[in-house]
Design a protein around this motif. Structure first.
Motif, PDB file in Angstrom:
ATOM      1  N   MET A 153       0.607   0.974  -3.033  1.00 63.81           N
ATOM      2  CA  MET A 153       0.541   2.375  -3.467  1.00 63.81           C
ATOM      3  C   MET A 153      -0.744   2.669  -4.216  1.00 63.81           C
ATOM      4  N   ASN A 154      -1.391   1.628  -4.722  1.00 60.75           N
ATOM      5  CA  ASN A 154      -2.577   1.858  -5.542  1.00 60.75           C
ATOM      6  C   ASN A 154      -3.827   1.666  -4.683  1.00 60.75           C
ATOM      7  N   LYS A 155      -4.512   2.771  -4.429  1.00 65.05           N
ATOM      8  CA  LYS A 155      -5.633   2.727  -3.493  1.00 65.05           C
ATOM      9  C   LYS A 155      -6.775   1.849  -4.010  1.00 65.05           C
ATOM     10  N   TYR A 156      -6.879   1.700  -5.311  1.00 59.46           N
ATOM     11  CA  TYR A 156      -7.946   0.878  -5.891  1.00 59.46           C
ATOM     12  C   TYR A 156      -7.592  -0.612  -5.816  1.00 59.46           C
ATOM     13  N   THR A 157      -6.401  -0.939  -6.317  1.00 58.85           N
ATOM     14  CA  THR A 157      -5.982  -2.348  -6.348  1.00 58.85           C
ATOM     15  C   THR A 157      -6.001  -2.968  -4.955  1.00 58.85           C
ATOM     16  N   GLN A 158      -5.498  -2.221  -3.977  1.00 62.87           N
ATOM     17  CA  GLN A 158      -5.428  -2.812  -2.627  1.00 62.87           C
ATOM     18  C   GLN A 158      -6.816  -3.062  -2.055  1.00 62.87           C
ATOM     19  N   LYS A 159      -7.762  -2.188  -2.377  1.00 64.27           N
ATOM     20  CA  LYS A 159      -9.127  -2.396  -1.870  1.00 64.27           C
ATOM     21  C   LYS A 159      -9.747  -3.651  -2.479  1.00 64.27           C
ATOM     22  N   ILE A 160      -9.553  -3.830  -3.782  1.00 59.27           N
ATOM     23  CA  ILE A 160     -10.137  -4.990  -4.459  1.00 59.27           C
ATOM     24  C   ILE A 160      -9.571  -6.281  -3.856  1.00 59.27           C
ATOM     25  N   LEU A 161      -8.244  -6.264  -3.697  1.00 62.51           N
ATOM     26  CA  LEU A 161      -7.580  -7.454  -3.161  1.00 62.51           C
ATOM     27  C   LEU A 161      -8.035  -7.735  -1.725  1.00 62.51           C
ATOM     28  N   LEU A 162      -8.123  -6.677  -0.924  1.00 64.86           N
ATOM     29  CA  LEU A 162      -8.453  -6.890   0.489  1.00 64.86           C
ATOM     30  C   LEU A 162      -9.926  -7.241   0.685  1.00 64.86           C
ATOM     31  N   ARG A 163     -10.769  -6.688  -0.169  1.00 57.67           N
ATOM     32  CA  ARG A 163     -12.186  -7.075  -0.084  1.00 57.67           C
ATOM     33  C   ARG A 163     -12.317  -8.576  -0.330  1.00 57.67           C
TER      34      ARG A 163
ATOM     35  N   PHE B  17     -13.315   0.660   8.926  1.00 58.84           N
ATOM     36  CA  PHE B  17     -12.883   0.352   7.563  1.00 58.84           C
ATOM     37  C   PHE B  17     -11.377   0.483   7.429  1.00 58.84           C
ATOM     38  N   TYR B  18     -10.774  -0.497   6.757  1.00 58.10           N
ATOM     39  CA  TYR B  18      -9.369  -0.348   6.341  1.00 58.10           C
ATOM     40  C   TYR B  18      -9.348   0.808   5.348  1.00 58.10           C
ATOM     41  N   ASN B  19      -8.445   1.757   5.518  1.00 63.86           N
ATOM     42  CA  ASN B  19      -8.358   2.853   4.550  1.00 63.86           C
ATOM     43  C   ASN B  19      -7.180   2.678   3.611  1.00 63.86           C
ATOM     44  N   GLU B  20      -5.984   2.584   4.163  1.00 58.90           N
ATOM     45  CA  GLU B  20      -4.835   2.454   3.272  1.00 58.90           C
ATOM     46  C   GLU B  20      -3.626   1.957   4.036  1.00 58.90           C
ATOM     47  N   ILE B  21      -2.638   1.515   3.258  1.00 60.02           N
ATOM     48  CA  ILE B  21      -1.369   1.093   3.851  1.00 60.02           C
ATOM     49  C   ILE B  21      -0.278   2.059   3.407  1.00 60.02           C
ATOM     50  N   ASN B  22       0.661   2.299   4.279  1.00 51.43           N
ATOM     51  CA  ASN B  22       1.865   3.038   3.923  1.00 51.43           C
ATOM     52  C   ASN B  22       2.996   2.043   4.070  1.00 51.43           C
ATOM     53  N   THR B  23       3.533   1.570   2.960  1.00 46.97           N
ATOM     54  CA  THR B  23       4.512   0.479   3.047  1.00 46.97           C
ATOM     55  C   THR B  23       5.884   0.979   3.485  1.00 46.97           C
TER      56      THR B  23
END
Ligand SMILES: Nc1ncnc2c1ncn2[C@@H]1O[C@H](COP(=O)(O)OP(=O)(O)O)[C@@H](O)[C@H]1O
Ligand SMILES: [Mg+2]
Length: 391
Positions: free
Chosen positions: A139-149, A326-332
């Protein structure tokens, strides 16, 4: 023996209404020979209701009447079981049903972001989909980017801005975007969905406006470069961290620069309850086979890196001229649980739901081997030393 399956939907979220559609579509598709379905409608104050009215789409035209005619309930754990009990339960039958498996079908804050998942975990009931951590990251657009990078998935650079920082020095916030990202930049609330609160800042002058707009919906925003010549490609993933596969790719067609809430849920609506299926979209996406495979493989990697389970939809941004993806986001918990991306690859909706429930039971079996108590005598001689709390 049928499984007593409680479907949770609605909730305190801007995507409340969409979730009603997702859940009622799924309830219709669940195999009645396998499940005793208990619909649990969560209102916008997070109060829960059940009863036959909660499973009928017509009821939602008049929610106060729906609530009056339904039974207010609360899930509790008792005697090693999760139970749905009447609230308040002074008179008559107290227990409405046992819950053997919970199926969260809410979208957005409180229901998709780990909050409801944490509650279900606390009750000790197996539940479908992501666990607390993956739901919260998703749900957190910032956290997921950091983790996925960190995992080598291509994501756009972004900056995170807090509303308190913006309101104490808006010029510095705009400067940060100008220097780190450049214009045009997309400004988005950190934890919402359905394009709510998103604006494109064309320049420093209207960046402030876009930020203010974003802060109406969340206390943190992210800003990232606006992809030019944009094509959006979404794909669904089904599985868990040990085994996962991708479904078909779709290309949603935006009527506007940003795929808005109306594009997602209202355009091309024939019946009121058509949900995500009604969005103008191309399925399969009209893309070369190599790009399709790249998207599907990246989606599976991202899903597993985030520790997801069940079905998710992963959205990509593709620059048609530079060929960058680019990966943009996930909808869980995607709209309509993304069933329409599974039918084209031969998975029928009732079977998809069975697989999701199977994954919840698998996780339950795996978790059972983890110990939650540890023998210790630390409390046997413990004393609290006065008001300063010395031991
Ligand atoms: N970096 C970007 N460049 C161009 N358009 C974007 C970008 N990020 C988002 N958008 C547009 O905004 C829409 C919503 O953004 P998204 O990150 O998917 O948020 P939401 O969670 O609200 O769906 C996307 O579907 C796309 O149309
Ligand atoms: Mg999106």
């Amino acid at each position: 023996m049928k499984i007593k399956l409680a479907v949770f939907f609605g909730g305190k979220s801007v995507e409340h209404e969409v979730s009603v559609i997702t859940a009622l579509q799924a309830i219709r598709a669940l195999n009645p020979d396998k499940y005793d379905i208990i619909p649990v409608y969560i209102d916008k104050n997070n109060r829960m209701y059940t009863g036959i009215m909660t499973a009928r789409i017509e009821s939602y035209a008049d929610i106060p009447t729906l609530i009056r005619q339904s039974i207010r309930v609360v899930p509790v754990c008792d005697g090693g079981k999760a139970l749905l009990v009447k609230y308040p339960s002074r008179f008559g039958k107290k227990v409405i049903s046992e819950i053997e498996v919970a199926f969260p079908m809410g979208h957005g804050t409180n229901v998709e972001d780990g909050v409801l998942q944490g509650f279900l975990q606390f009750l000790g009931v197996p539940y479908v989909g992501c666990d607390v951590l993956s739901a919260a990251c998703g749900m957190n657009k910032y956290t997921q980017k950091i983790l996925l990078r960190h995992e080598g998935i291509p994501v756009l650079d972004c900056v995170k801005i807090k509303s308190s920082d913006f309101y104490s020095n808006s010029k510095a916030a705009v400067k940060l975007i100008e220097e780190q990202i450049g214009f045009p930049a997309v400004v988005k609330p950190i934890n919402l969905g359905s394009s709510v609160g998103i604006k494109i800042a064309e320049n420093a002058e209207n960046a402030s406006e876009a930020l203010e707009h974003g802060f109406l919906f969340a206390s943190e925003i992210i800003a990232e470069r606006a992809v030019q010549n944009l094509r959006e490609i979404n794909v669904s993933v089904l599985g868990d961290s040990s085994e996962a596969e991708a479904g078909e790719c779709e290309e949603p067609i935006a009527a506007d620069e940003i795929l808005s809430y109306d594009d997602k849920y209202k355009s091309g609506v024939k019946g009121k309850n058509s949900g995500m299926v009604s969005l103008s979209r191309k399925i399969p996406a009209d893309i070369p086979p190599e790009l399709r495979e790249k998207v599907r493989a990246l989606a599976v990697r991202a899903f597993q890196a985030l520790g997801c389970s069940g079905v998710a939809r992963i959205d990509f941004l593709y620059d048609n001229s530079s060929d960058e993806l680019f990966y943009n986001e996930i909808n869980t918990i995607p709209g309509s649980l993304a069933f329409y991306l599974w039918e084209p690859v031969g998975v029928k909706y009732p079977d998809l739901l069975d697989k999701m429930i199977g994954l919840a039971l698998k996780r339950e079996r795996e978790n059972k081997s983890v110990n939650f108590s540890f023998e210790t005598n630390i409390l046997s001689g413990a004393r609290l030393g006065g008001t300063k709390g010395k031991m």
